[in-house]
Design a protein around this motif. Structure first.
Motif, PDB file in Angstrom:
ATOM      1  N   ARG A 109      12.237   2.655 -14.486  1.00  0.00           N
ATOM      2  CA  ARG A 109      13.640   2.718 -14.058  1.00  0.00           C
ATOM      3  C   ARG A 109      13.836   3.772 -12.980  1.00  0.00           C
ATOM      4  NH1 ARG A 109      17.940   5.451 -14.240  1.00  0.00           N
ATOM      5  NH2 ARG A 109      16.958   7.160 -15.386  1.00  0.00           N
ATOM      6  N   ARG A 110      13.225   4.938 -13.154  1.00  0.00           N
ATOM      7  CA  ARG A 110      13.355   6.008 -12.161  1.00  0.00           C
ATOM      8  C   ARG A 110      12.805   5.588 -10.805  1.00  0.00           C
ATOM      9  NH1 ARG A 110      11.232  11.511 -15.258  1.00  0.00           N
ATOM     10  NH2 ARG A 110      12.838  11.606 -16.899  1.00  0.00           N
ATOM     11  N   LEU A 111      11.785   4.738 -10.819  1.00  0.00           N
ATOM     12  CA  LEU A 111      11.146   4.302  -9.574  1.00  0.00           C
ATOM     13  C   LEU A 111      11.780   3.048  -8.993  1.00  0.00           C
ATOM     14  CD1 LEU A 111       7.480   4.954 -10.705  1.00  0.00           C
ATOM     15  CD2 LEU A 111       8.615   6.085  -8.786  1.00  0.00           C
ATOM     16  N   GLY A 112      12.799   2.530  -9.656  1.00  0.00           N
ATOM     17  CA  GLY A 112      13.460   1.320  -9.173  1.00  0.00           C
ATOM     18  C   GLY A 112      12.637   0.067  -9.368  1.00  0.00           C
ATOM     19  N   LEU A 113      11.789   0.058 -10.401  1.00  0.00           N
ATOM     20  CA  LEU A 113      10.923  -1.084 -10.674  1.00  0.00           C
ATOM     21  C   LEU A 113      11.137  -1.559 -12.102  1.00  0.00           C
ATOM     22  CD1 LEU A 113       7.576   0.362  -9.240  1.00  0.00           C
ATOM     23  CD2 LEU A 113       9.030  -1.339  -8.120  1.00  0.00           C
TER      24      LEU A 113
ATOM     25  N   GLU B  30       0.831  -1.201   0.000  1.00  0.00           N
ATOM     26  CA  GLU B  30       0.000   0.000   0.000  1.00  0.00           C
ATOM     27  C   GLU B  30       0.866   1.252   0.000  1.00  0.00           C
ATOM     28  OE1 GLU B  30      -4.026   1.665   2.164  1.00  0.00           O
ATOM     29  OE2 GLU B  30      -2.994  -0.075   2.972  1.00  0.00           O
ATOM     30  N   ARG B  31       1.939   1.230   0.789  1.00  0.00           N
ATOM     31  CA  ARG B  31       2.856   2.375   0.814  1.00  0.00           C
ATOM     32  C   ARG B  31       3.579   2.514  -0.524  1.00  0.00           C
ATOM     33  NH1 ARG B  31       3.607   0.122   5.847  1.00  0.00           N
ATOM     34  NH2 ARG B  31       5.505  -0.947   5.174  1.00  0.00           N
ATOM     35  N   THR B  32       3.960   1.372  -1.101  1.00  0.00           N
ATOM     36  CA  THR B  32       4.615   1.407  -2.406  1.00  0.00           C
ATOM     37  C   THR B  32       3.699   2.003  -3.459  1.00  0.00           C
ATOM     38  OG1 THR B  32       5.980  -0.517  -1.892  1.00  0.00           O
ATOM     39  CG2 THR B  32       5.657  -0.005  -4.226  1.00  0.00           C
TER      40      THR B  32
ATOM     41  N   ALA C  18       1.195   4.087  -3.039  1.00  0.00           N
ATOM     42  CA  ALA C  18       1.038   5.526  -2.813  1.00  0.00           C
ATOM     43  C   ALA C  18       2.258   6.287  -3.321  1.00  0.00           C
ATOM     44  CB  ALA C  18       0.818   5.796  -1.325  1.00  0.00           C
ATOM     45  N   ARG C  19       3.451   5.751  -3.066  1.00  0.00           N
ATOM     46  CA  ARG C  19       4.677   6.402  -3.531  1.00  0.00           C
ATOM     47  C   ARG C  19       4.734   6.433  -5.055  1.00  0.00           C
ATOM     48  NH1 ARG C  19       9.525   4.489  -5.318  1.00  0.00           N
ATOM     49  NH2 ARG C  19       8.976   2.331  -4.841  1.00  0.00           N
ATOM     50  N   VAL C  20       4.397   5.323  -5.688  1.00  0.00           N
ATOM     51  CA  VAL C  20       4.457   5.238  -7.149  1.00  0.00           C
ATOM     52  C   VAL C  20       3.462   6.190  -7.796  1.00  0.00           C
ATOM     53  CG1 VAL C  20       3.942   3.726  -9.110  1.00  0.00           C
ATOM     54  CG2 VAL C  20       5.402   2.913  -7.242  1.00  0.00           C
ATOM     55  N   LEU C  21       2.214   6.194  -7.322  1.00  0.00           N
ATOM     56  CA  LEU C  21       1.206   7.066  -7.926  1.00  0.00           C
ATOM     57  C   LEU C  21       1.558   8.533  -7.729  1.00  0.00           C
ATOM     58  CD1 LEU C  21      -2.185   5.297  -7.136  1.00  0.00           C
ATOM     59  CD2 LEU C  21      -0.692   5.048  -9.121  1.00  0.00           C
ATOM     60  N   ALA C  22       2.075   8.885  -6.553  1.00  0.00           N
ATOM     61  CA  ALA C  22       2.475  10.276  -6.313  1.00  0.00           C
ATOM     62  C   ALA C  22       3.591  10.688  -7.267  1.00  0.00           C
ATOM     63  CB  ALA C  22       2.922  10.451  -4.862  1.00  0.00           C
ATOM     64  N   ALA C  23       4.572   9.795  -7.482  1.00  0.00           N
ATOM     65  CA  ALA C  23       5.671  10.108  -8.387  1.00  0.00           C
ATOM     66  C   ALA C  23       5.181  10.240  -9.822  1.00  0.00           C
ATOM     67  CB  ALA C  23       6.748   9.023  -8.292  1.00  0.00           C
ATOM     68  N   LEU C  24       4.264   9.374 -10.245  1.00  0.00           N
ATOM     69  CA  LEU C  24       3.736   9.464 -11.602  1.00  0.00           C
ATOM     70  C   LEU C  24       2.948  10.751 -11.813  1.00  0.00           C
ATOM     71  CD1 LEU C  24       2.578   5.796 -12.311  1.00  0.00           C
ATOM     72  CD2 LEU C  24       4.666   6.938 -13.084  1.00  0.00           C
TER      73      LEU C  24
END
Length: 279
Positions: free
Chosen positions: A194-198, A169-171, A173-179
């Protein structure tokens, strides 16, 4: 303590054909009996807020679970469910209408998983069902519309509070905020991952689970929503707004905006821009 109650209502053809109808609802506290072999012609949504029990159908077999959880049953499925020996507290809802397919698509009725554990019992649950009971007893014509609205809120709770394991869930939230923050960047999905480490596959899985969209769809939606806000709230030229949200080709931006927003940028601005009196 939940008050035991049940209400059933006749369908409203107008709401059924254009929205969402509540056909019945109820609550049971410390229930100790269940049922099997039942088949209903509407969608059922059952929140279990206390206790533990089991669900069963021919497709999924027997599923044992503990609260908090939600049971989703589609029309026509022969099924059964009930509490364990210590009983449980349940809050149930029967629904039909043209809105239901959208609720299925958005996860409120994910029939591939008939039982889903919840991260927590929604705090709003008792108040929403108490309001629903009063509305189902009301003779007011507007009560049916208000009932439909309550049902939509309950469906959203069923779709939104699912447990995601191992900090996912935290991941998400972090991913959507960054996008959202980098939506206007002219980069492809592989570079965003790549920028998100995924990996691209992992990014797709996270965004699909959290937002019900692919990463590309999520980026496009974010861009168009920002463009709508700029069109309504500023006097910037359409080409400048397109570039600001990530589209350097004004013609492509206008076509995409019209497809997603339902009207070309100039028409959207004419309908939604805020103007001072006399302007």
């Amino acid at each position: 303590m939940v008050t035991n109650w049940a209400r059933y209502v006749a369908t409203s053809p107008l709401l059924r054909d254009h929205g969402l109808v509540c056909l019945g609802a109820g609550e049971q506290s410390e229930a100790r009996t269940g049922f099997s072999g039942r088949r209903i012609e509407s969608h059922a949504l059952v929140f279990v807020s206390e206790g533990a029990g089991a669900y069963q159908d021919h497709r999924h077999g027997r599923i044992e679970f503990a609260s908090p959880a939600v049971i989703r049953v589609p029309p026509g499925r022969v099924h059964g469910y009930g509490p364990g020996p210590d009983g449980w507290t349940e809050h149930w809802l029967l629904l039909e209408g043209v809105t239901v397919p959208a609720l299925v698509e958005l996860g409120a009725f994910e029939t591939a998983r008939p039982v889903t554990r919840l991260a927590r019992t929604p705090a709003e649950l008792p108040a929403l069902f108490a309001e629903l009971r009063d509305l189902l007893d009301s003779p007011r014509r507007s009560a049916r519309l208000e009932t439909s609205a309550i049902c939509l809120r309950l469906a959203a709770l069923a779709a939104d509070v699912e447990i995601r394991p191992d900090g996912a869930e935290r991941t998400a939230a972090r991913v959507l905020a960054a996008l959202r923050e980098t939506a206007a960047d002219r980069v492809d999905v592989a570079e965003r991952a790549r920028r998100l480490g995924l990996s691209p596959a992992a990014l797709r899985a996270v965004v699909q689970q959290a937002a019900g969209q692919s990463p590309h769809e999520f980026i496009v939606t974010t861009r168009i929503e920002r463009a709508q806000a700029l069109l309504a709230g500023t006097a910037l030229p359409v080409r400048v707004i397109g570039a600001a949200v990530g589209y350097d080709d004004p013609a492509f931006f206008s076509r995409l905006f019209a497809r997603k927003a339902g009207a070309p940028p100039t028409e959207f601005r004419a309908a939604h821009a805020r103007r001072s009196p006399g302007s």
